[in-house]
Design an enzyme around this catalytic site. Structure first.
Site, PDB file in Angstrom:
ATOM      1  N   GLU A   1       0.969  -1.167   0.046  1.00 33.16           N
ATOM      2  CA  GLU A   1       0.043   0.018  -0.124  1.00 33.16           C
ATOM      3  C   GLU A   1       0.875   1.322   0.040  1.00 33.16           C
ATOM      4  O   GLU A   1       1.654   1.339   0.888  1.00 33.16           O
ATOM      5  CB  GLU A   1      -1.135   0.008   1.039  1.00 33.16           C
ATOM      6  CG  GLU A   1      -1.625   1.283   1.139  1.00 33.16           C
ATOM      7  CD  GLU A   1      -2.986   1.186   2.373  1.00 33.16           C
ATOM      8  OE1 GLU A   1      -2.906   0.147   3.163  1.00 33.16           O
ATOM      9  OE2 GLU A   1      -3.708   2.193   2.480  1.00 33.16           O
TER      10      GLU A   1
ATOM     11  N   HIS B   1       0.662   4.786   0.816  1.00 31.21           N
ATOM     12  CA  HIS B   1      -0.219   5.551   1.899  1.00 31.21           C
ATOM     13  C   HIS B   1       0.489   6.863   2.201  1.00 31.21           C
ATOM     14  O   HIS B   1       1.690   6.728   2.530  1.00 31.21           O
ATOM     15  CB  HIS B   1      -0.700   4.586   2.919  1.00 31.21           C
ATOM     16  CG  HIS B   1      -1.612   5.130   4.007  1.00 31.21           C
ATOM     17  ND1 HIS B   1      -0.984   6.381   4.838  1.00 31.21           N
ATOM     18  CD2 HIS B   1      -2.835   4.877   4.302  1.00 31.21           C
ATOM     19  CE1 HIS B   1      -2.232   6.457   5.449  1.00 31.21           C
ATOM     20  NE2 HIS B   1      -3.299   5.771   5.236  1.00 31.21           N
TER      21      HIS B   1
ATOM     22  N   ASP C   1      -3.604   4.463  -2.315  1.00 31.86           N
ATOM     23  CA  ASP C   1      -4.369   5.019  -1.392  1.00 31.86           C
ATOM     24  C   ASP C   1      -4.766   6.419  -1.648  1.00 31.86           C
ATOM     25  O   ASP C   1      -3.579   7.281  -1.509  1.00 31.86           O
ATOM     26  CB  ASP C   1      -3.706   4.712   0.189  1.00 31.86           C
ATOM     27  CG  ASP C   1      -4.829   5.168   1.224  1.00 31.86           C
ATOM     28  OD1 ASP C   1      -5.503   4.195   1.780  1.00 31.86           O
ATOM     29  OD2 ASP C   1      -5.177   6.402   1.159  1.00 31.86           O
TER      30      ASP C   1
ATOM     31  N   HIS D   1      -7.309   2.069  -2.664  1.00 27.80           N
ATOM     32  CA  HIS D   1      -8.229   2.526  -1.541  1.00 27.80           C
ATOM     33  C   HIS D   1      -8.836   3.817  -1.779  1.00 27.80           C
ATOM     34  O   HIS D   1      -8.027   4.714  -1.911  1.00 27.80           O
ATOM     35  CB  HIS D   1      -7.314   2.420  -0.321  1.00 27.80           C
ATOM     36  CG  HIS D   1      -7.036   1.082   0.413  1.00 27.80           C
ATOM     37  ND1 HIS D   1      -6.098   0.819   1.533  1.00 27.80           N
ATOM     38  CD2 HIS D   1      -7.607  -0.115   0.070  1.00 27.80           C
ATOM     39  CE1 HIS D   1      -6.257  -0.188   1.584  1.00 27.80           C
ATOM     40  NE2 HIS D   1      -6.991  -0.885   0.993  1.00 27.80           N
TER      41      HIS D   1
ATOM     42  N   GLU E   1     -12.733   4.088   1.327  1.00 23.23           N
ATOM     43  CA  GLU E   1     -12.408   3.804   2.592  1.00 23.23           C
ATOM     44  C   GLU E   1     -12.553   5.143   3.509  1.00 23.23           C
ATOM     45  O   GLU E   1     -11.820   5.822   3.293  1.00 23.23           O
ATOM     46  CB  GLU E   1     -10.786   3.368   2.495  1.00 23.23           C
ATOM     47  CG  GLU E   1     -10.269   3.177   3.835  1.00 23.23           C
ATOM     48  CD  GLU E   1      -8.645   2.871   3.829  1.00 23.23           C
ATOM     49  OE1 GLU E   1      -8.148   1.794   4.378  1.00 23.23           O
ATOM     50  OE2 GLU E   1      -7.935   3.402   3.057  1.00 23.23           O
TER      51      GLU E   1
END
Lengths: 367, 130
Positions: free
Chosen positions: A145, A147, A177, A275, A311
């Protein structure tokens, strides 16, 4: 690659953390709620959040879970697993121990029926290379991920991308994300700080500081991130609210990334899952701090056929609004954005299932 | 993260010479029991002595110093940690309950080591009996 992209609508149960943690819904109830309210078909779950005893699960539990998912009509997209390098009190796990720890979670994710395991960026390119045979053995994609405070141009991400390119496996990739590429601090978070007593001066100064960093672009190095983190703590202290400093620093740098939407193009060929991070929907149906329309349009334009897990993360501070309504609002925005971009979100489970097979089955190459 | 729920509502139990309260995990996921660093409980301003504290998790009561070794046991997202200890509390309709929890978050490592959250909450509640 098929153009235009038609992302699969979905949600991560993380959006409903307060409802699950507060025992308003158990896992089965939450899955049924997602299906009944049309928030699927994609379903993402965090292993350690939802599955008691994870990753040690027996066959009966696997059967039960797959039965619940089959009844719901939802389609499993991603199981989020964690790089718990700090479980011991005397030292961090060694590489060997961490690989073994991750293998148990990856195996459990595959047994539960997930096509992808979301892993965290603390795994190095070497660790990912070592985990590739594990992914091959269990037939599951491993995706790191990206992020905030990381971003597609961060050295760690570039190193992973280079290793993926070298290994050339369709089983390695990234989860993008959207919190990496935000456009401002969330109004609901500012409101929450106001309710905690923060002065208007502090809130304005925090907003200005964030906008300065947005102009400067994301932190190029880890020390640069550390400096920004410290600057929010210092700002809160200077305005007489030292107790809010660490919280403000964590949120302003770790939830609201200042990278540009275009930066995703750097790694798009390796993006296996998304996400759809967001924090709230305003009265006009828009997300004031995440450029959802641009992000969906980018996925359509680049031919993305995987899933977006909505999310919702405003629940950290927003305890007054209903998370289910907010997620429904963001998914409506995603659908409108996909239509405006000349495509549509996939909401039919059979179409989603078929499309995901192609998405995970195809070879990944540089775009 | 979810520190507003650190103390389970109405979970205080008052018995002669002893109190107990349910503590909720202030995080979105299960955390290994080895990450529980410390718990402090105060009732009506009196601290429950650390040497008498017992923490019940997954059906087993333990002293705090037994937790660091429990790397294979978890505190699940929806479970309570029932914290009890020796304390004389005067009868009252409502009691002030304070809890502090120190918990390591095992996947977040900073320049200062593994992240430890330090959460406190105070709530008023009646004291039930078992």
């Amino acid at each position: 690659m098929t153009y235009p992209g038609a992302p699969i609508q979905g949600v991560t149960l993380y959006s409903f953390t307060r409802a699950f943690h507060g025992r308003q819904y158990d896992l089965e109830g939450l899955i049924r709620k997602v299906a009944d309210d049309g928030m699927g078909p994609g379903l993402e779950i965090i292993g350690f959040s939802a599955f008691r005893g994870f990753p040690d699960i027996d066959d009966a539990y696997v059967d039960w879970f797959q039965g619940v998912v089959a009844d719901s009509g939802l389609v499993l997209t991603s199981c989020a697993v964690n790089t718990d390098i700090g479980i011991r009190r005397d030292r961090l796990l060694t590489d060997e121990e961490l690989i073994a720890y991750m293998e148990r979670q990856i195996a459990a994710s595959a047994r539960l029926g997930f096509p992808l395991a979301r892993v965290q960026i603390s795994l190095t390119p070497d660790s990912m290379e070592r985990l590739l045979p594990v992914a091959e053995r269990y037939g599951i994609t491993l995706a790191i991920e990206i992020h905030a405070h990381h971003h597609p141009h961060a050295p760690m991400v570039q190193a992973l991308r280079d290793r993926y390119e070298k290994l050339g496996s369709p089983l390695l990739g990234f989860v993008a994300d959207w919190g990496t590429t935000t456009s401002g601090l969330a109004p609901s978070m500012v409101e929450a700080y106001r309710r905690r007593g923060a002065s208007q001066e502090l809130l304005q100064a925090a907003d200005q500081l964030w906008r300065q960093y947005y102009q400067d672009g994301p932190p190029p190095t880890e020390p640069a991130h550390g400096e920004r983190f410290g600057s929010f703590i210092e700002l809160a202290g200077r305005h007489g609210f030292p107790e809010l400093g660490i919280d403000l620093a964590i949120n302003a740098t770790g939830l609201f990334g200042p990278a540009r939407v275009e930066s995703w193009l750097e790694i798009m060929p390796w993006v296996r899952h998304v996400h759809g991070k967001f924090f709230g929907i305003d009265q006009t149906g828009e997300e004031p701090s995440v450029p959802v329309r641009e992000l969906v349009a980018q996925l359509v334009e680049t031919g993305y056929q995987g899933a977006i897990s909505s999310e919702y993360e405003g629940w950290h501070w927003n305890y007054w609004d209903d998370a289910f309504d907010i997620v429904a609002g963001e998914q409506a925005l995603q659908r409108a954005a996909a239509t405006d971009a000349g495509s549509q979100m996939v909401v039919d489970p059979a179409v989603a299932r078929n499309q995901l097979q192609g998405h995970f089955g195809r070879a990944v190459a540089a775009g | 993260m979810i520190n507003d729920r650190l103390i389970e509502a109405d979970s205080l139990v008052v018995e002669p010479g002893r109190v107990s309260v349910d503590v909720r995990i202030p995080w979105y996921r299960a955390i290994p029991a080895s990450c529980i660093r410390g718990v402090t409980v105060r009732v009506d301003g009196q601290v429950v002595p650390t040497e008498s504290l017992r923490c019940e998790l997954n059906g087993k009561a333990r002293r705090l110093d037994e937790f660091p070794d429990l790397v294979d046991e978890s505190w699940f997202t929806t479970d309570s940690l029932t914290v009890s200890g020796e304390l004389d509390v005067e009868a009252a309709d409502q009691h002030d309950v304070f809890v502090n929890l120190q918990l390591y978050i095992p996947y977040i490592v900073t320049a200062h080591g593994v992240l430890m959250i330090d959460e406190s909450l105070e709530r008023q509640m009646p004291g039930g009996t078992r």
